[in-house]
Design a protein around this motif. Structure first.
Motif, PDB file in Angstrom:
ATOM      1  N   UNK A  47       0.858  -1.183   0.000  1.00 36.33           N
ATOM      2  CA  UNK A  47       0.000   0.000   0.000  1.00 36.33           C
ATOM      3  C   UNK A  47       0.894   1.233   0.000  1.00 36.33           C
ATOM      4  N   UNK A  48       0.750   2.095  -1.003  1.00 37.26           N
ATOM      5  CA  UNK A  48       1.607   3.269  -1.137  1.00 37.26           C
ATOM      6  C   UNK A  48       0.731   4.516  -1.177  1.00 37.26           C
ATOM      7  N   UNK A  49       0.940   5.404  -0.227  1.00 36.91           N
ATOM      8  CA  UNK A  49       0.174   6.645  -0.192  1.00 36.91           C
ATOM      9  C   UNK A  49       0.922   7.717  -0.993  1.00 36.91           C
ATOM     10  N   UNK A  50       0.240   8.290  -1.969  1.00 41.16           N
ATOM     11  CA  UNK A  50       0.876   9.315  -2.786  1.00 41.16           C
ATOM     12  C   UNK A  50       0.138   9.533  -4.080  1.00 41.16           C
ATOM     13  N   UNK A  51       0.637  10.452  -4.892  1.00 38.17           N
ATOM     14  CA  UNK A  51       0.051  10.765  -6.199  1.00 38.17           C
ATOM     15  C   UNK A  51       0.502   9.707  -7.197  1.00 38.17           C
ATOM     16  N   UNK A  52      -0.440   9.149  -7.907  1.00 37.60           N
ATOM     17  CA  UNK A  52      -0.151   8.004  -8.765  1.00 37.60           C
ATOM     18  C   UNK A  52       0.716   8.259  -9.962  1.00 37.60           C
ATOM     19  N   UNK A  77      -7.812  12.769 -16.199  1.00 40.28           N
ATOM     20  CA  UNK A  77      -6.494  13.362 -16.437  1.00 40.28           C
ATOM     21  C   UNK A  77      -5.402  12.631 -15.658  1.00 40.28           C
ATOM     22  N   UNK A  78      -5.675  12.356 -14.388  1.00 37.91           N
ATOM     23  CA  UNK A  78      -4.693  11.648 -13.567  1.00 37.91           C
ATOM     24  C   UNK A  78      -4.403  10.267 -14.132  1.00 37.91           C
ATOM     25  N   UNK A  79      -5.446   9.583 -14.584  1.00 35.74           N
ATOM     26  CA  UNK A  79      -5.261   8.237 -15.116  1.00 35.74           C
ATOM     27  C   UNK A  79      -4.405   8.235 -16.373  1.00 35.74           C
ATOM     28  N   UNK A  80      -4.677   9.173 -17.265  1.00 34.00           N
ATOM     29  CA  UNK A  80      -3.932   9.157 -18.522  1.00 34.00           C
ATOM     30  C   UNK A  80      -2.490   9.615 -18.315  1.00 34.00           C
ATOM     31  N   UNK A  81      -2.286  10.586 -17.419  1.00 31.61           N
ATOM     32  CA  UNK A  81      -0.916  11.025 -17.132  1.00 31.61           C
ATOM     33  C   UNK A  81      -0.123   9.882 -16.512  1.00 31.61           C
ATOM     34  N   UNK A  82      -0.730   9.213 -15.545  1.00 27.66           N
ATOM     35  CA  UNK A  82      -0.045   8.100 -14.881  1.00 27.66           C
ATOM     36  C   UNK A  82       0.274   6.982 -15.870  1.00 27.66           C
ATOM     37  N   UNK A  83      -0.669   6.700 -16.760  1.00 25.98           N
ATOM     38  CA  UNK A  83      -0.436   5.648 -17.754  1.00 25.98           C
ATOM     39  C   UNK A  83       0.722   6.004 -18.669  1.00 25.98           C
ATOM     40  N   UNK A  94       2.530  -3.356 -20.488  1.00 28.47           N
ATOM     41  CA  UNK A  94       1.099  -3.595 -20.297  1.00 28.47           C
ATOM     42  C   UNK A  94       0.504  -2.501 -19.412  1.00 28.47           C
ATOM     43  N   UNK A  95      -0.124  -1.533 -20.063  1.00 28.58           N
ATOM     44  CA  UNK A  95      -0.683  -0.374 -19.359  1.00 28.58           C
ATOM     45  C   UNK A  95      -2.132  -0.178 -19.788  1.00 28.58           C
ATOM     46  N   UNK A  96      -2.996   0.151 -18.836  1.00 29.24           N
ATOM     47  CA  UNK A  96      -4.394   0.437 -19.167  1.00 29.24           C
ATOM     48  C   UNK A  96      -4.893   1.556 -18.263  1.00 29.24           C
ATOM     49  N   UNK A  97      -5.733   2.427 -18.838  1.00 27.49           N
ATOM     50  CA  UNK A  97      -6.276   3.555 -18.082  1.00 27.49           C
ATOM     51  C   UNK A  97      -7.794   3.575 -18.187  1.00 27.49           C
ATOM     52  N   UNK A  98      -8.459   3.774 -17.058  1.00 28.23           N
ATOM     53  CA  UNK A  98      -9.913   3.935 -17.083  1.00 28.23           C
ATOM     54  C   UNK A  98     -10.233   5.393 -17.394  1.00 28.23           C
ATOM     55  N   UNK A  99     -11.125   5.599 -18.360  1.00 26.86           N
ATOM     56  CA  UNK A  99     -11.511   6.942 -18.777  1.00 26.86           C
ATOM     57  C   UNK A  99     -13.039   7.044 -18.762  1.00 26.86           C
ATOM     58  N   UNK A 100     -13.549   8.078 -18.114  1.00 24.66           N
ATOM     59  CA  UNK A 100     -14.995   8.266 -18.064  1.00 24.66           C
ATOM     60  C   UNK A 100     -15.544   8.914 -19.330  1.00 24.66           C
ATOM     61  N   UNK A 101     -14.791   9.831 -19.906  1.00 27.18           N
ATOM     62  CA  UNK A 101     -15.234  10.546 -21.099  1.00 27.18           C
ATOM     63  C   UNK A 101     -14.931   9.696 -22.337  1.00 27.18           C
TER      64      UNK A 101
END
Length: 220
Positions: A47-52, A77-83, A94-101
């Protein structure tokens, strides 16, 4: 495999528990330390606390040894930047990002970043239940030109070879779900009642394929 997950909401925590049960090493990153409660006491991963998308945070989660990375936080935005950081900075394949839009999802998909468009997926699933006579796309290539779709087949095709379906609609049968089990087609395989047929086709041909399968084989 070692897998890093950004986001410990309902999706991230469920994904982490499932992967760990399958024997994988898992690290979960979230800005809110209380979110880790969703993992339960049986979770032994990190478990790592921090910005992804922070590189130091990702290193603490073992991104440099990771085989896969999933960005499933609540922010597009956070998901795509992290990916992108996981793939472009740390070389995770192997990278995947969940996007609502869904519009953003299409853009990022074409840029080569695999995405799961939550809203579109849910809408597609609901449409499938409400309108079962329509095809259900399962997968599209990044350009959107080719897709794999579950296509309803009229009862008149039962007992006919799958190769006849392919010829009539100019498609390829990728696989058949029979009695709940995926089965690869053979040259002699015939369509049985309750079979679910998954076709590989050009996206532009979907409506034409639906029309062919909605008719009986006697018309072809």
């Amino acid at each position: 495999m070692h897998i890093v997950i950004m986001g410990c909401g309902r999706v991230g925590s469920a994904l982490a528990r499932t992967l760990e049960k399958q024997g994988h090493s898992v690290a979960v990153v979230d800005q809110d330390p209380t979110a880790f409660r969703r993992l339960g006491s049986g979770f032994v991963g990190k478990r790592v606390t921090g910005v992804g998308f922070d590189q130091d945070t990702l290193r603490e989660a073992g991104i440099e040894e990771a085989d896969a990375f999933a960005a499933v936080s609540s922010g597009d935005n956070s998901n795509i930047i992290a990916a992108r950081v996981a793939r472009e900075t740390f070389g995770v394949e192997n990278v995947a990002a969940r996007i609502y839009d869904p519009r953003r999802a299409e853009v990022y998909q074409r840029l080569g970043i695999p995405t799961v468009a939550t809203v579109r997926w849910t809408a597609d699933q609901m449409m499938r239940r409400l309108l079962p006579s329509e095809a259900e796309p399962n997968w599209q290539d990044p350009s959107g030109a080719v897709q794999l779709a579950e296509v309803p087949v009229a009862g008149g095709w039962i007992g006919h070879r799958l190769s006849k379906l392919e010829t009539a609609a100019e498609v390829r049968v990728a696989f058949v779900t029979r009695l709940g089990v995926g089965t690869l087609p053979t040259p002699e395989m015939v369509l049985q009642e309750s079979d679910v047929v998954h076709m590989m086709m050009r996206t532009a041909d979907l409506k034409a394929v639906e029309a062919v399968f909605a008719k009986g084989p006697e018309e072809h």
